[in-house]
Design an enzyme around this catalytic site. Sequence first.
Site, PDB file in Angstrom:
ATOM      1  N   LYS A  25       0.827  -1.192   0.000  1.00 45.49           N
ATOM      2  CA  LYS A  25       0.000   0.000   0.000  1.00 45.49           C
ATOM      3  C   LYS A  25       0.864   1.245   0.000  1.00 45.49           C
ATOM      4  CE  LYS A  25      -2.134  -2.194   3.583  1.00 45.49           C
ATOM      5  NZ  LYS A  25      -2.774  -2.269   4.893  1.00 45.49           N
ATOM      6  N   ASP A  80      15.006  -0.811  -0.077  1.00 44.42           N
ATOM      7  CA  ASP A  80      15.895  -1.110   1.050  1.00 44.42           C
ATOM      8  C   ASP A  80      16.921  -2.117   0.530  1.00 44.42           C
ATOM      9  OD1 ASP A  80      17.030  -1.483   3.512  1.00 44.42           O
ATOM     10  OD2 ASP A  80      15.267  -2.302   4.487  1.00 44.42           O
ATOM     11  N   LYS A 132      17.625   3.629   0.006  1.00 42.85           N
ATOM     12  CA  LYS A 132      18.546   3.749   1.139  1.00 42.85           C
ATOM     13  C   LYS A 132      19.985   3.686   0.651  1.00 42.85           C
ATOM     14  CE  LYS A 132      15.332   2.408   4.663  1.00 42.85           C
ATOM     15  NZ  LYS A 132      15.018   1.568   5.822  1.00 42.85           N
TER      16      LYS A 132
HETATM   17  P1  IMP Z   1      13.270  -4.375   0.189  1.00 40.23           P
HETATM   18  O1  IMP Z   1      12.601  -5.524  -0.464  1.00 40.23           O
HETATM   19  O2  IMP Z   1      14.303  -4.784   1.198  1.00 40.23           O
HETATM   20  O3  IMP Z   1      13.830  -3.355  -0.807  1.00 40.23           O
HETATM   21  O4  IMP Z   1      12.202  -3.665   1.104  1.00 40.23           O
HETATM   22  C1  IMP Z   1      11.159  -2.979   0.570  1.00 40.23           C
HETATM   23  C2  IMP Z   1       9.947  -2.975   1.475  1.00 40.23           C
HETATM   24  O5  IMP Z   1      10.290  -2.967   2.885  1.00 40.23           O
HETATM   25  C3  IMP Z   1       9.224  -1.682   1.212  1.00 40.23           C
HETATM   26  O6  IMP Z   1       8.225  -1.848   0.218  1.00 40.23           O
HETATM   27  C4  IMP Z   1       8.660  -1.323   2.558  1.00 40.23           C
HETATM   28  O7  IMP Z   1       7.371  -1.893   2.701  1.00 40.23           O
HETATM   29  C5  IMP Z   1       9.580  -1.964   3.575  1.00 40.23           C
HETATM   30  N1  IMP Z   1      10.558  -0.991   4.124  1.00 40.23           N
HETATM   31  C6  IMP Z   1      11.902  -1.020   3.981  1.00 40.23           C
HETATM   32  N2  IMP Z   1      12.490  -0.003   4.630  1.00 40.23           N
HETATM   33  C7  IMP Z   1      11.486   0.713   5.201  1.00 40.23           C
HETATM   34  C8  IMP Z   1      11.453   1.928   5.985  1.00 40.23           C
HETATM   35  O8  IMP Z   1      12.467   2.571   6.301  1.00 40.23           O
HETATM   36  N3  IMP Z   1      10.213   2.354   6.377  1.00 40.23           N
HETATM   37  C9  IMP Z   1       9.073   1.702   6.057  1.00 40.23           C
HETATM   38  N4  IMP Z   1       9.051   0.584   5.304  1.00 40.23           N
HETATM   39  C10 IMP Z   1      10.257   0.088   4.878  1.00 40.23           C
END
Ligand code: IMP
Length: 183
Positions: A43, A103, A131
Amino acid sequence: MYKDLEEIMLTEEDILKRTKELGRQISQDYASSNNLFVMSVLKGSVIFLADIVRHITLPMKYGFVTISTYKGGMRAQEKPTVVNTTFPSLEGMDVLLVEDILDSGATIRFATDWIKTLGVASVRTCVLVAKEGYENSKFPHPDYVGFEIPNRFVVGYGLDYQEKYRNLRCIGILKPAIYGGTE
Ligand code: IMP
Ligand code: MG
């Protein structure tokens, strides 16, 4: 709500200015496409989607996908899966995936791999915030990045902590006391 923030990282004005620039860039890059489809990952990216599409000056469609990765805490916890979609067919479409945050990059990598199986003409990705250090990640880099931010847990402008804070107009660092102190 705002009192739960340790620091405002991006103001509403910062975000809207950058969203406008990204919309202009995307409009140029897709000028020769008649089949632009902007896909928002639910969302978190809904608010970003709503702002960015209003700065895209081309005919386009948009839709949503729910990907489960993340159980409302601080970290992605399991392998992503597609849970639901709102569109019938993307055959021949130029898909631009929009995400709120990058992230590790695992969610975007998973989503782009999945989109490629749908018979699309092309797929690119756009994230509002990435990030720092993402350039060193083993995952493919997004095609459009709004901001690179320090590696802190942030909320607001769609980003949540346990489903809260999505409605903040800025993006800020949550006070560690709110989540018990450890990121
Ligand atoms: P990734 O798959 O590690 O790139 O993480 C992505 C998902 O993790 C995002 O779509 C967010 O839902 C959640 N996420 C990662 N870091 C944060 C943050 O700092 N705040 C809020 N949600 C985060
Ligand atoms: Mg999320």
